[in-house]
Design a protein around this motif. Structure first.
Motif, short mmCIF file in Angstrom:
data_model
loop_
_atom_site.label_atom_id
_atom_site.label_comp_id
_atom_site.label_asym_id
_atom_site.label_seq_id
_atom_site.Cartn_x
_atom_site.Cartn_y
_atom_site.Cartn_z
N ASP A 31 0.82 -1.21 0.00
CA ASP A 31 0.00 0.00 0.00
C ASP A 31 0.86 1.27 0.00
OD1 ASP A 31 -2.39 1.45 0.04
OD2 ASP A 31 -2.51 1.46 2.24
N ILE A 32 2.15 1.14 0.25
CA ILE A 32 3.02 2.31 0.40
C ILE A 32 3.45 2.86 -0.96
CG2 ILE A 32 5.23 3.14 1.31
CD1 ILE A 32 5.02 0.88 3.41
N LEU A 33 3.30 4.17 -1.13
CA LEU A 33 3.83 4.85 -2.31
C LEU A 33 5.25 5.34 -2.04
CD1 LEU A 33 0.69 7.01 -3.26
CD2 LEU A 33 1.46 4.89 -4.35
N TYR A 34 5.40 6.09 -0.94
CA TYR A 34 6.73 6.57 -0.56
C TYR A 34 6.72 7.10 0.87
CZ TYR A 34 4.98 11.33 -1.63
OH TYR A 34 4.27 12.51 -1.66
N PHE A 35 7.93 7.19 1.43
CA PHE A 35 8.15 7.80 2.73
C PHE A 35 8.74 9.19 2.50
CE2 PHE A 35 8.53 3.26 3.37
CZ PHE A 35 7.92 3.01 4.60
N GLU A 36 8.26 10.14 3.27
CA GLU A 36 8.78 11.52 3.19
C GLU A 36 9.34 11.92 4.55
OE1 GLU A 36 7.25 16.07 2.10
OE2 GLU A 36 5.81 14.40 2.24
N GLY A 37 10.64 12.11 4.62
CA GLY A 37 11.27 12.47 5.88
C GLY A 37 11.27 13.97 6.10
N LEU A 38 10.82 14.39 7.26
CA LEU A 38 10.85 15.79 7.66
C LEU A 38 11.73 15.91 8.90
CD1 LEU A 38 7.11 16.17 6.93
CD2 LEU A 38 8.89 17.39 5.71
N LYS A 39 11.82 17.07 9.49
CA LYS A 39 12.82 17.29 10.54
C LYS A 39 12.69 16.32 11.70
CE LYS A 39 14.79 20.89 13.49
NZ LYS A 39 14.73 22.28 13.94
N ASP A 40 11.50 16.21 12.26
CA ASP A 40 11.31 15.40 13.47
C ASP A 40 10.37 14.22 13.28
OD1 ASP A 40 12.97 17.09 15.05
OD2 ASP A 40 11.32 18.52 15.18
N TYR A 41 9.94 13.98 12.05
CA TYR A 41 8.97 12.91 11.83
C TYR A 41 8.99 12.46 10.37
CZ TYR A 41 6.18 16.94 10.26
OH TYR A 41 5.76 18.07 9.63
N THR A 42 8.20 11.44 10.07
CA THR A 42 8.11 10.90 8.71
C THR A 42 6.65 10.78 8.31
OG1 THR A 42 10.17 9.64 8.92
CG2 THR A 42 8.62 8.90 7.25
N LYS A 43 6.37 11.15 7.07
CA LYS A 43 5.05 10.92 6.50
C LYS A 43 5.10 9.68 5.61
CE LYS A 43 3.45 15.74 6.23
NZ LYS A 43 3.01 16.82 5.30
N ILE A 44 4.16 8.76 5.81
CA ILE A 44 4.05 7.56 4.98
C ILE A 44 2.87 7.76 4.05
CG2 ILE A 44 3.89 5.06 4.93
CD1 ILE A 44 4.77 5.07 7.88
N HIS A 45 3.15 7.93 2.77
CA HIS A 45 2.09 8.17 1.78
C HIS A 45 1.60 6.83 1.23
CE1 HIS A 45 2.83 12.59 1.48
NE2 HIS A 45 4.03 12.22 1.91
N LEU A 46 0.28 6.64 1.30
CA LEU A 46 -0.32 5.36 0.94
C LEU A 46 -1.22 5.51 -0.28
CD1 LEU A 46 -1.37 4.23 4.54
CD2 LEU A 46 0.74 3.67 3.32
N ALA A 47 -1.34 4.42 -1.03
CA ALA A 47 -2.23 4.42 -2.19
C ALA A 47 -3.70 4.41 -1.76
CB ALA A 47 -1.93 3.20 -3.06
#
Length: 235
Positions: A148-164
């Motif tokens: 289901d994962i499209l990509y992970f996006e790393g930010l300063k203090d956390y990560t966004k997990i982008h899903l289909a």
């Protein structure tokens, strides 16, 4: 316990001697060689048996950072230097740690433990097996399928997990580095300091970007070799 073959690269003989003494105190470290310059270390690295480098930055001919950028296959790296101003750039190169001279043994020991944890996790990463994992968010624990994962996006203090399967990303306080060491290598690829993508979701690749559906994500020069190797393996 895992044993790490390590290499010391430093142009200061006194610094080399101190690091040699430190490595002798840690059974998990096997010191393969010491080198008084980055170029002298090439022969050892070409053999492919080095797990960890203790790397000085400010050296003649080529700096430690320039040398690391030149390596196609990069071992884990702990920078050892007297100059604090290189810290940000070193972490952009995914260094395990950044030690300032003079280095106390407890700080050295902590850095080695970080390297052991990282490399043990990387070694234990499954190429096949479970097709999901759990992640902590602000209010609950979510089960996420790899597919289901499209990509992970790393930010300063956390990560966004982008899903289909949903428009809003899953947000977690885990770092992008955390996911890089735990996702199956045959399914996910880091293409930028801020992005890890699902290989199966990639649709097109250009010189500086990859496309996942209508999304365009940057691919940095630092990770270009990994992307090229992945493409070659699937041609």
């Amino acid at each position: 316990m895992m044993t790490l073959n390590c290499l010391i690269i430093d142009d200061e003989p006194l610094a080399i001697e101190l690091l040699k003494e430190y490595t002798k105190k840690i059974p998990a470290l096997n010191l393969v060689a010491t080198c008084e310059g980055a170029l002298a270390a090439t022969e050892h690295l070409n053999k492919g048996n080095i797990d960890l480098i203790f790397l000085d930055i400010n050296m003649p001919d080529i700096t430690g950072i320039q040398f690391l950028k030149s390596l196609k296959h990069k071992p884990a790296v702990i920078f050892v230097t007297a100059y604090q101003e290189y810290a940000v750039e070193s972490y952009e190169l995914d260094a395990i740690d950044y030690l300032l001279k003079p280095i106390p043994f407890d700080r050295f020991f902590a850095a080695v433990n970080k390297a052991l944890e990282y490399l043990q996790s990387k070694k234990g990463k499954k190429e096949a097996g479970d097709d999901f994992f759990f992640v902590k968010t602000a209010h609950k624990i979510l089960k996420i399928a790899y597919d289901d994962i499209l990509y992970f996006e790393g930010l300063k203090d956390y990560t966004k997990i982008h899903l289909a399967s949903q428009k809003a990303p899953v947000v977690t306080l885990q770092s992008l580095k955390y996911f890089e060491t735990r996702m199956p290598q045959n399914q996910f690829l880091r293409i930028h300091r801020s992005y890890i993508v699902a290989i199966r979701k990639i649709q097109t690749i250009s010189r500086k970007t990859i496309h996942i559906g209508d999304l365009e994500l940057p691919c940095s020069e630092h990770y270009k070799d990994q992307l090229t190797q992945m493409v070659d393996a699937h041609l």
